[in-house]
Design a protein around this motif. Sequence first.
Motif, PDB file in Angstrom:
ATOM      1  N   ARG A 174       0.822  -1.219   0.000  1.00  0.00           N
ATOM      2  CA  ARG A 174       0.000   0.000   0.000  1.00  0.00           C
ATOM      3  C   ARG A 174       0.850   1.260   0.000  1.00  0.00           C
ATOM      4  N   GLN A 175       2.150   1.141   0.208  1.00  0.00           N
ATOM      5  CA  GLN A 175       3.049   2.290   0.148  1.00  0.00           C
ATOM      6  C   GLN A 175       3.668   2.349  -1.246  1.00  0.00           C
ATOM      7  N   LEU A 176       3.346   3.398  -1.978  1.00  0.00           N
ATOM      8  CA  LEU A 176       3.770   3.530  -3.368  1.00  0.00           C
ATOM      9  C   LEU A 176       4.653   4.760  -3.540  1.00  0.00           C
ATOM     10  N   VAL A 177       5.542   4.684  -4.516  1.00  0.00           N
ATOM     11  CA  VAL A 177       6.355   5.850  -4.867  1.00  0.00           C
ATOM     12  C   VAL A 177       6.121   6.189  -6.338  1.00  0.00           C
ATOM     13  N   ARG A 178       6.170   7.469  -6.619  1.00  0.00           N
ATOM     14  CA  ARG A 178       6.095   7.974  -7.991  1.00  0.00           C
ATOM     15  C   ARG A 178       7.287   8.915  -8.172  1.00  0.00           C
ATOM     16  N   ILE A 179       8.282   8.456  -8.892  1.00  0.00           N
ATOM     17  CA  ILE A 179       9.518   9.215  -9.084  1.00  0.00           C
ATOM     18  C   ILE A 179       9.436   9.941 -10.420  1.00  0.00           C
ATOM     19  N   VAL A 180       9.548  11.257 -10.380  1.00  0.00           N
ATOM     20  CA  VAL A 180       9.340  12.097 -11.565  1.00  0.00           C
ATOM     21  C   VAL A 180      10.685  12.527 -12.140  1.00  0.00           C
ATOM     22  N   GLN A 181      10.819  12.376 -13.451  1.00  0.00           N
ATOM     23  CA  GLN A 181      11.985  12.893 -14.188  1.00  0.00           C
ATOM     24  C   GLN A 181      11.471  13.784 -15.317  1.00  0.00           C
ATOM     25  N   PRO A 182      11.493  15.113 -15.141  1.00  0.00           N
ATOM     26  CA  PRO A 182      10.879  16.005 -16.128  1.00  0.00           C
ATOM     27  C   PRO A 182      11.740  16.255 -17.362  1.00  0.00           C
ATOM     28  N   ASN A 183      13.054  16.034 -17.269  1.00  0.00           N
ATOM     29  CA  ASN A 183      13.983  16.259 -18.380  1.00  0.00           C
ATOM     30  C   ASN A 183      13.946  17.713 -18.860  1.00  0.00           C
ATOM     31  N   ILE A 184      14.273  18.615 -17.938  1.00  0.00           N
ATOM     32  CA  ILE A 184      14.289  20.053 -18.246  1.00  0.00           C
ATOM     33  C   ILE A 184      15.721  20.479 -18.566  1.00  0.00           C
ATOM     34  N   PRO A 185      15.971  21.098 -19.719  1.00  0.00           N
ATOM     35  CA  PRO A 185      17.329  21.567 -20.031  1.00  0.00           C
ATOM     36  C   PRO A 185      17.824  22.519 -18.942  1.00  0.00           C
ATOM     37  N   GLN A 186      19.097  22.435 -18.623  1.00  0.00           N
ATOM     38  CA  GLN A 186      19.622  23.217 -17.517  1.00  0.00           C
ATOM     39  C   GLN A 186      19.493  24.712 -17.740  1.00  0.00           C
ATOM     40  N   ARG A 187      19.646  25.170 -18.960  1.00  0.00           N
ATOM     41  CA  ARG A 187      19.507  26.604 -19.230  1.00  0.00           C
ATOM     42  C   ARG A 187      18.099  27.090 -18.899  1.00  0.00           C
ATOM     43  N   GLU A 188      17.099  26.242 -19.131  1.00  0.00           N
ATOM     44  CA  GLU A 188      15.723  26.613 -18.815  1.00  0.00           C
ATOM     45  C   GLU A 188      15.445  26.465 -17.326  1.00  0.00           C
ATOM     46  N   LYS A 189      16.087  25.512 -16.704  1.00  0.00           N
ATOM     47  CA  LYS A 189      15.820  25.252 -15.291  1.00  0.00           C
ATOM     48  C   LYS A 189      16.233  26.427 -14.411  1.00  0.00           C
ATOM     49  N   ILE A 190      17.303  27.138 -14.788  1.00  0.00           N
ATOM     50  CA  ILE A 190      17.808  28.218 -13.949  1.00  0.00           C
ATOM     51  C   ILE A 190      17.271  29.583 -14.344  1.00  0.00           C
ATOM     52  N   GLN A 191      16.421  29.648 -15.380  1.00  0.00           N
ATOM     53  CA  GLN A 191      15.838  30.928 -15.786  1.00  0.00           C
ATOM     54  C   GLN A 191      14.458  31.092 -15.158  1.00  0.00           C
ATOM     55  N   TRP A 192      14.292  32.187 -14.454  1.00  0.00           N
ATOM     56  CA  TRP A 192      13.056  32.427 -13.726  1.00  0.00           C
ATOM     57  C   TRP A 192      11.840  32.413 -14.656  1.00  0.00           C
ATOM     58  N   SER A 193      12.009  32.861 -15.884  1.00  0.00           N
ATOM     59  CA  SER A 193      10.871  32.958 -16.804  1.00  0.00           C
ATOM     60  C   SER A 193      10.313  31.589 -17.182  1.00  0.00           C
ATOM     61  N   TYR A 194      11.058  30.523 -16.941  1.00  0.00           N
ATOM     62  CA  TYR A 194      10.610  29.172 -17.275  1.00  0.00           C
ATOM     63  C   TYR A 194      10.019  28.429 -16.081  1.00  0.00           C
ATOM     64  N   TRP A 195      10.005  29.023 -14.926  1.00  0.00           N
ATOM     65  CA  TRP A 195       9.613  28.292 -13.727  1.00  0.00           C
ATOM     66  C   TRP A 195       8.187  27.734 -13.826  1.00  0.00           C
ATOM     67  N   ALA A 196       7.260  28.517 -14.324  1.00  0.00           N
ATOM     68  CA  ALA A 196       5.873  28.040 -14.426  1.00  0.00           C
ATOM     69  C   ALA A 196       5.776  26.863 -15.398  1.00  0.00           C
ATOM     70  N   LYS A 197       6.483  26.958 -16.513  1.00  0.00           N
ATOM     71  CA  LYS A 197       6.488  25.871 -17.488  1.00  0.00           C
ATOM     72  C   LYS A 197       7.123  24.622 -16.888  1.00  0.00           C
ATOM     73  N   ASN A 198       8.212  24.793 -16.170  1.00  0.00           N
ATOM     74  CA  ASN A 198       8.889  23.652 -15.550  1.00  0.00           C
ATOM     75  C   ASN A 198       8.007  22.986 -14.491  1.00  0.00           C
ATOM     76  N   PHE A 199       7.287  23.820 -13.757  1.00  0.00           N
ATOM     77  CA  PHE A 199       6.374  23.303 -12.735  1.00  0.00           C
ATOM     78  C   PHE A 199       5.318  22.413 -13.382  1.00  0.00           C
ATOM     79  N   GLU A 200       4.780  22.865 -14.508  1.00  0.00           N
ATOM     80  CA  GLU A 200       3.742  22.101 -15.195  1.00  0.00           C
ATOM     81  C   GLU A 200       4.302  20.790 -15.760  1.00  0.00           C
ATOM     82  N   ARG A 201       5.529  20.815 -16.227  1.00  0.00           N
ATOM     83  CA  ARG A 201       6.147  19.584 -16.725  1.00  0.00           C
ATOM     84  C   ARG A 201       6.157  18.498 -15.639  1.00  0.00           C
TER      85      ARG A 201
END
Length: 530
Positions: A241-268
């Motif tokens: 009954r204990q389950l894990v869901r491990i997420v790998q979004p595969n976000i390019p590093q240049r996008e990950k550190i840019q504030w303007s992409y945060w909402a898009k990254n969150f949705e991914r």
Amino acid sequence: MSRCSELLTRAAEGIRGASGWRRWLISFVAGLAAATALAPLYLLPLMAVGMTVLVLLIDGAAAHSKPGRSAFIAGWFWGFGYFLAGVYWMALSFFVQADQFAWMAPFALAGMPAFLALFTGAAALCCAAFPKTGWARIVFFAGVFALVEYGRGHILTGLPWNLTGQVFAGSAVGAQTAAWYGAYGLSLVAIFLAAAPAAGLEADDKTKPLSGFWVMLGGAALLFAAGAIRLAMPEPQGDARQLVRIVQPNIPQREKIQWSYWAKNFERQMEHSRGAVPPDAQLFIIWPENGAPLLSESPSALEALSEELPENSVLIAGTVRREEAENGEERWYNSIAVVEQEEDRRRITAHYDKHHLVPIGEYLPFYDFLSQIGVAALTPYQDRGFSSGLGPTTLSAGGASFSPMICYEAIFPGASYFKGERPDWLVVATNDAWFGDSSGPRQHLDMARLRAVETGLPMARSANTGVSALIDAKGRILARIPLYQAGKIDAPLPPKLPRTLYDRAGDWPFLLFVLIFLILPFQGKLFARV
């Protein structure tokens, strides 16, 4: 003497007798060869070639006018080749923000291996001062090099990357004995076995050149047999009954550190987090390092989590948080946030701040001096970088306890949690996107596997661009997402095992074995019979 034995003896004589630039080149190439035994190639025989050549070069130093100096230089060139091939990928991180940091890449590419090679040079110098031959010198060599690796893992905050024992971490069966004596103990065994062929290649004894090879093969067979037996032993039943869901979004590093992409990254990440679970199940969703920056300051993000995450789920997310110190200074932390349902909405109920930070990558040591010459921390959040947390911790959520680690922290043996706070499982949130499609992320996964074996605890590892994995308490990788693929792992949480010897005793068994290895060679009568 067989043709093979004759060729080996001649090769050994040539290596011992090499001088000048040929000697340094041989040492450098031997170090390069040894590094190919690590991920991703796992060419294990080449570690034996590399270590055996180094022993022969140390032997040959005795014929030089300054044997200690000659041995140190040979050890340094060996280490330079080993670490150049092993940690070259560190330089790739400076090209993510190339306009600011590319000029630092050559210094990282050559400077880090050059510094780490000082440890192998020092070990070679110590071994050159040992006058005995045969098996005595091999035992002493293994003890010295293992102790130096231990020092490398602790001096100046430590960097136990690519310990020799990691050659066995590419498979669960090879890694099992780390449950007894940890990664450093595994290194002691690996160094001894890899250097063993040199025992039969004595300059004054050409009667048994293959004897060391048979010892190496027999010892490796015993190691893997012990691993197979441990893997076959009965295990506790897990709670389905204990389950894990491990997420790998595969976000390019240049996008990950840019504030303007945060909402898009969150949705991914939300895309891979949705999905119902059985009503009687408890789901743990794992997001990678910095998966939701400043989550505590974003009511809209918390509202989205409240509305869209499955019921009976806990989110364990990498984040960045900031706080104001008493002196008014703003401090930033690389953190993990625990988000749980409370009444009608989700709230952050706990957090963990990374305490073992990466120099230059996450904070800038000697800030006043380095900042004046143009050096800056790679983190985009503050010039000085992140502040350090208080230390390892164990958190509780969803009816289970876990110990979180962020990226670099998972490479340190015996530092996953405080003694007496053993959790049910381990969580690693990491971001290896800085290092591209290189050996770095793969080596990092192998080190995480060793933490699971050492502690007897399962591990959920979420990496931004990979490799994400679910690892059981014996180090078996039950599921993984390859590099540069987006996706998720849905699986039951594996059960934990009873406490391992390493979990109880730490590095003391290893240190005891090292002491024995350093004392035994001086017992002349014992080795006279070998």
